[in-house]
Write a protein that holds these residues in place. Structure first.
Motif, PDB file in Angstrom:
ATOM      1  N   GLU A  83      -6.255   1.765 -13.560  1.00 25.35           N
ATOM      2  CA  GLU A  83      -6.573   0.399 -14.301  1.00 25.35           C
ATOM      3  C   GLU A  83      -7.304  -0.303 -13.472  1.00 25.35           C
ATOM      4  N   ILE A  84      -7.112  -0.385 -12.054  1.00 25.79           N
ATOM      5  CA  ILE A  84      -7.576  -1.534 -11.262  1.00 25.79           C
ATOM      6  C   ILE A  84      -9.115  -0.907 -10.894  1.00 25.79           C
ATOM      7  N   LEU A  85      -9.046   0.312 -10.671  1.00 26.50           N
ATOM      8  CA  LEU A  85     -10.539   0.898 -10.537  1.00 26.50           C
ATOM      9  C   LEU A  85     -11.361   0.581 -11.704  1.00 26.50           C
ATOM     10  N   ARG A  86     -10.877   0.711 -12.767  1.00 28.60           N
ATOM     11  CA  ARG A  86     -11.785   0.161 -13.956  1.00 28.60           C
ATOM     12  C   ARG A  86     -12.207  -1.175 -14.074  1.00 28.60           C
ATOM     13  N   ARG A  87     -11.287  -1.753 -13.600  1.00 29.50           N
ATOM     14  CA  ARG A  87     -11.585  -3.582 -13.339  1.00 29.50           C
ATOM     15  C   ARG A  87     -12.596  -3.635 -12.421  1.00 29.50           C
ATOM     16  N   THR A  88     -12.544  -3.052 -11.479  1.00 27.25           N
ATOM     17  CA  THR A  88     -13.356  -3.044 -10.169  1.00 27.25           C
ATOM     18  C   THR A  88     -14.828  -2.735 -10.554  1.00 27.25           C
ATOM     19  N   ILE A  89     -14.843  -1.635 -11.305  1.00 28.61           N
ATOM     20  CA  ILE A  89     -16.302  -1.098 -11.601  1.00 28.61           C
ATOM     21  C   ILE A  89     -16.928  -1.771 -12.785  1.00 28.61           C
ATOM     22  N   ALA A  90     -16.011  -2.440 -13.507  1.00 29.94           N
ATOM     23  CA  ALA A  90     -16.537  -3.303 -14.668  1.00 29.94           C
ATOM     24  C   ALA A  90     -17.067  -4.808 -13.972  1.00 29.94           C
ATOM     25  N   ASN A  91     -16.739  -5.066 -12.924  1.00 31.15           N
ATOM     26  CA  ASN A  91     -17.132  -6.328 -12.534  1.00 31.15           C
ATOM     27  C   ASN A  91     -17.699  -6.497 -11.276  1.00 31.15           C
ATOM     28  N   GLU A  92     -17.673  -5.164 -10.426  1.00 32.01           N
ATOM     29  CA  GLU A  92     -18.451  -5.343  -8.991  1.00 32.01           C
ATOM     30  C   GLU A  92     -19.411  -4.646  -8.906  1.00 32.01           C
ATOM     31  N   ASP A 100      -0.316   3.036  -2.462  1.00 32.80           N
ATOM     32  CA  ASP A 100      -1.330   2.608  -3.565  1.00 32.80           C
ATOM     33  C   ASP A 100      -0.600   1.962  -4.732  1.00 32.80           C
ATOM     34  N   ALA A 101      -1.328   1.654  -5.643  1.00 35.82           N
ATOM     35  CA  ALA A 101      -0.874   0.893  -6.809  1.00 35.82           C
ATOM     36  C   ALA A 101       0.249   1.672  -7.425  1.00 35.82           C
ATOM     37  N   ASP A 102       0.082   2.812  -7.389  1.00 36.71           N
ATOM     38  CA  ASP A 102       1.280   3.686  -8.281  1.00 36.71           C
ATOM     39  C   ASP A 102       2.580   4.253  -7.348  1.00 36.71           C
ATOM     40  N   GLY A 103       2.432   3.707  -6.039  1.00 35.85           N
ATOM     41  CA  GLY A 103       3.557   3.845  -5.161  1.00 35.85           C
ATOM     42  C   GLY A 103       3.261   5.069  -4.378  1.00 35.85           C
ATOM     43  N   LYS A 104       1.956   5.892  -4.285  1.00 33.92           N
ATOM     44  CA  LYS A 104       1.705   6.959  -3.618  1.00 33.92           C
ATOM     45  C   LYS A 104       1.777   6.535  -1.905  1.00 33.92           C
ATOM     46  N   GLU A 105       2.353   7.302  -1.142  1.00 31.62           N
ATOM     47  CA  GLU A 105       2.315   7.004   0.323  1.00 31.62           C
ATOM     48  C   GLU A 105       1.116   7.569   0.985  1.00 31.62           C
ATOM     49  N   TYR A 106       0.508   6.624   1.870  1.00 33.32           N
ATOM     50  CA  TYR A 106      -0.561   7.411   2.722  1.00 33.32           C
ATOM     51  C   TYR A 106       0.049   7.205   4.139  1.00 33.32           C
ATOM     52  N   LEU A 107      -0.714   8.094   5.116  1.00 35.22           N
ATOM     53  CA  LEU A 107      -0.379   7.908   6.451  1.00 35.22           C
ATOM     54  C   LEU A 107      -2.035   7.663   7.035  1.00 35.22           C
ATOM     55  N   ASP A 108      -2.010   6.319   7.576  1.00 32.40           N
ATOM     56  CA  ASP A 108      -3.536   5.983   7.582  1.00 32.40           C
ATOM     57  C   ASP A 108      -4.018   6.485   9.091  1.00 32.40           C
ATOM     58  N   PHE A 109      -4.989   7.019   8.996  1.00 32.17           N
ATOM     59  CA  PHE A 109      -5.896   7.831  10.336  1.00 32.17           C
ATOM     60  C   PHE A 109      -7.194   7.044  10.193  1.00 32.17           C
ATOM     61  N   HIS A 110      -7.242   5.709   9.681  1.00 33.45           N
ATOM     62  CA  HIS A 110      -8.545   5.342   9.384  1.00 33.45           C
ATOM     63  C   HIS A 110      -8.570   3.758  10.132  1.00 33.45           C
ATOM     64  N   SER A 111      -7.376   2.830   9.937  1.00 35.58           N
ATOM     65  CA  SER A 111      -7.460   1.740  10.260  1.00 35.58           C
ATOM     66  C   SER A 111      -8.379   0.796   9.688  1.00 35.58           C
ATOM     67  N   GLY A 112      -8.744   1.024   8.454  1.00 37.06           N
ATOM     68  CA  GLY A 112      -9.779   0.024   8.117  1.00 37.06           C
ATOM     69  C   GLY A 112     -11.089  -0.020   9.025  1.00 37.06           C
ATOM     70  N   PHE A 113     -11.327   1.287   9.235  1.00 30.55           N
ATOM     71  CA  PHE A 113     -12.627   1.325  10.378  1.00 30.55           C
ATOM     72  C   PHE A 113     -12.252   0.582  11.696  1.00 30.55           C
ATOM     73  N   SER A 114     -10.928   1.368  12.125  1.00 34.57           N
ATOM     74  CA  SER A 114     -10.622   0.660  13.379  1.00 34.57           C
ATOM     75  C   SER A 114     -10.367  -0.725  13.526  1.00 34.57           C
ATOM     76  N   VAL A 115      -9.779  -1.142  12.145  1.00 35.45           N
ATOM     77  CA  VAL A 115      -9.534  -2.791  12.602  1.00 35.45           C
ATOM     78  C   VAL A 115      -8.018  -2.990  12.873  1.00 35.45           C
ATOM     79  N   GLY A 133      -3.081   7.828  -9.953  1.00 32.14           N
ATOM     80  CA  GLY A 133      -2.073   7.248 -11.049  1.00 32.14           C
ATOM     81  C   GLY A 133      -2.618   6.094 -11.964  1.00 32.14           C
ATOM     82  N   PRO A 134      -1.784   6.017 -13.028  1.00 34.51           N
ATOM     83  CA  PRO A 134      -2.405   5.076 -13.933  1.00 34.51           C
ATOM     84  C   PRO A 134      -2.495   3.463 -13.600  1.00 34.51           C
ATOM     85  N   LYS A 135      -1.794   2.998 -12.731  1.00 35.98           N
ATOM     86  CA  LYS A 135      -2.085   1.663 -12.509  1.00 35.98           C
ATOM     87  C   LYS A 135      -3.390   1.821 -11.378  1.00 35.98           C
ATOM     88  N   SER A 136      -3.283   2.824 -10.602  1.00 37.91           N
ATOM     89  CA  SER A 136      -4.584   2.604  -9.680  1.00 37.91           C
ATOM     90  C   SER A 136      -5.847   2.707 -10.607  1.00 37.91           C
TER      91      SER A 136
END
Ligand SMILES: Cc1ncc(COP(=O)(O)O)c(C=O)c1O
Length: 489
Positions: free
Chosen positions: A43-52, A78-93, A38-41
């Motif tokens: 926008e954040i990804l563009r900033r991430t790529i520009a700086n990281e 996510d930043a645009d409100g899309k819902e995810y079911l997490d089967f990853h747990s941030g690498f089992s965190v 989505g557009p909000k996501s």
């Protein structure tokens, strides 16, 4: 060929290889713009790529990574409100689910009490260590050293084992992942470890690797159990020969300090070995005076339906490394095990500014309390049966599923183009992952051949959520089979 053209050819080759490995902000940006984020996501990804840095992991595991705005339990948005079911747990965190209210309350209270003061002792630190040691079922005097990351815990296990035994070598398994700091990197078995350290290799040459019991693709071409554990015998042979570096058979002096192993191989594909594998290795450790260290950074804290994955083989480790889940997401790690080993070195033998961060200790106390109070390990074992049944049904229905491993809420699914030839289905795996992500199911893929789906949801996940995740996976497998023409064989 003249000398200068030979030199040129060499340089050209190196530059071409580097170009293949190099990231580029433009390429990452193109992936973002082409994605259906989505557009909000975006926008954040563009900033991430520009700086990281382009070395950031997110774009290595997702074509376009989701931008997580908030999360609760097994759900993320996510930043645009899309819902995810997490089967990853941030690498089992996040074992107790994202933003677990009880853990967060303990963390907030500690933040207002004392947040950080180097490595000085404090009550919450003492409470935490006592609590976590309660989880060790082994009948020896126990202790721990606190560190910050999993990789650092591994570094300490290496340093301490060598100090304690006075021996130089560390043995580890091919395919293991133990972190990316300089010492841990010497144990981690991944091409990228070397590629990105060109032209310097990890400096630690005292490391010996042997194949892991990846039975679906046995490195010795055998079939379990008729193999009679050839994989253990092959390691044993390395101790018998004069022409091997592990041992001096004539003098009866072994050169190995420790065997540092993943009890189940996580980053390599969530692969579960037969119990006889580590039993056999432990017998070698006992015979040659080697410490057995189980790296439980991903598999510990009940994830596999036992508190520690190494318990599935009945092996008693001398030391264990632990991180990720202990404070449900706050950075803290540990080396635990025999107090006698942990007491063998002197004050300041290892230190790091944030070791024993009181806020993470407060979270850790609460995590252990909840695990014990809610009988979480038993719950996980039960939910694991449900997950395994679901995966067995997927295997029945989908020829793409060659094999799966599942212990507790720890599963790896191997996708193949043909069950007879076991040809790895790498493109199909990426497709399945992307299709699931589109439908709001998040997990990572891995595998020796890029063809395994890894499922490690939070331990508190409900059966309904497990069922929903399996349904999404079912649909994605069907779509992949249609697209790539995979038929039963
Ligand atoms: C088994 C294992 N050991 C060690 C590590 C390194 O932990 P960290 O990333 O916190 O350094 C990891 C990380 O994924 C791991 O899976």
């Amino acid at each position: 060929m003249s000398e200068s053209s030979a030199g040129r050819a060499f340089e050209d080759r190196i530059l071409a290889e580097r170009a293949r490995l190099r990231g580029s902000p433009e390429k990452l940006l193109a992936r973002v713009e082409e994605s259906d984020a989505g557009p909000k996501s975006k926008e954040i990804l563009r900033r991430t790529i520009a700086n990281e840095s382009t070395g950031n992991l997110a774009f290595a595991i997702f074509t376009c990574p989701p931008v997580v705005e908030r999360a609760r339990g097994a759900r993320m948005w996510d930043a645009d409100g899309k819902e995810y079911l997490d089967f990853h747990s941030g690498f089992s965190v996040n074992i107790l689910g994202h933003c677990n209210p009880e853990v967060n309350e303990a963390v907030k209270a500690q933040l207002d009490k004392v947040q950080q003061f180097a490595e000085l002792p404090c009550r919450v630190r003492a409470d935490f260590v006592e609590k976590i040691l309660e989880l060790l079922p082994w009948d020896y005097r126990k202790g721990c050293q606190i560190t910050v990351t999993g990789g650092e815990a591994i570094e300490v296990a290496m340093k301490l084992s060598r100090w304690y035994t006075g021996k130089p070598l560390i043995m580890t398994q091919i395919g293991d992942y133990h972190g990316r700091t300089a010492g841990a990197m010497a144990l981690t078995h991944k091409a990228s470890m070397y590629q990105y350290h060109y032209p310097l290799l990890p400096a630690d040459s005292g490391v010996f690797r042997f194949p892991f019991a990846y039975c679906y693709r046995c490195p010795y071409g055998k079939t379990y159990p008729s193999c009679e554990m050839q994989c253990v015998k092959a390691v044993e042979d390395q101790f018998k020969s004069k022409e091997a570096l592990l041992n001096n058979p004539a003098a009866g002096v072994a050169n190995v300090a420790a065997m540092i192993v993943e009890p189940f191989q996580s980053s390599a594909g969530y692969i579960v070995p037969p119990p006889e594998f580590h039993q056999g290795l432990k017998a070698l450790c006992d015979k040659y005076g080697i410490l057995f260290v189980s790296d439980e950074v991903q598999t510990g804290m009940g994830r596999t339906g036992k508190t520690w994955a190494i318990e599935h083989s009945g092996v008693v480790p001398d030391l264990m490394t632990l991180a990720k889940s202990i404070s449900n997401g706050l950075p803290i790690s540990l080396v635990l095990g025999r107090k006698e080993i942990l007491d063998s070195w002197g004050p300041g033998a290892h230190s790091t500014t944030y070791a024993g961060y009181p806020v993470a200790c407060a979270g850790g106390v609460k995590v252990v309390e909840i695990l014990q109070r809610d009988k979480m390990v038993e719950q996980v074992a039960e939910k694991g049966k449900f997950l395994a049944d679901g995966l067995a049904q997927l295997r029945e229905r989908h020829p793409l599923v060659g094999h799966f491993d599942c212990k507790g809420l720890y599963a790896g699914i191997e996708l193949v183009r043909n069950r007879q030839t076991k040809e790895p289905a790498d493109k199909e795996t990426s497709f399945v992952s992307a299709a699931c992500l589109k439908e709001g199911l998040i997990f990572i893929t891995s595998g020796y051949y890029y063809n395994r789906v890894a499922l490690v949801p939070p331990l508190v996940i409900s059966r309904d959520d497990l069922r929903q995740g399996l349904e999404i996976l079912d649909r994605a497998l069907g779509q992949a089979e249609k697209k790539f023409g995979i038929k039963g064989s």
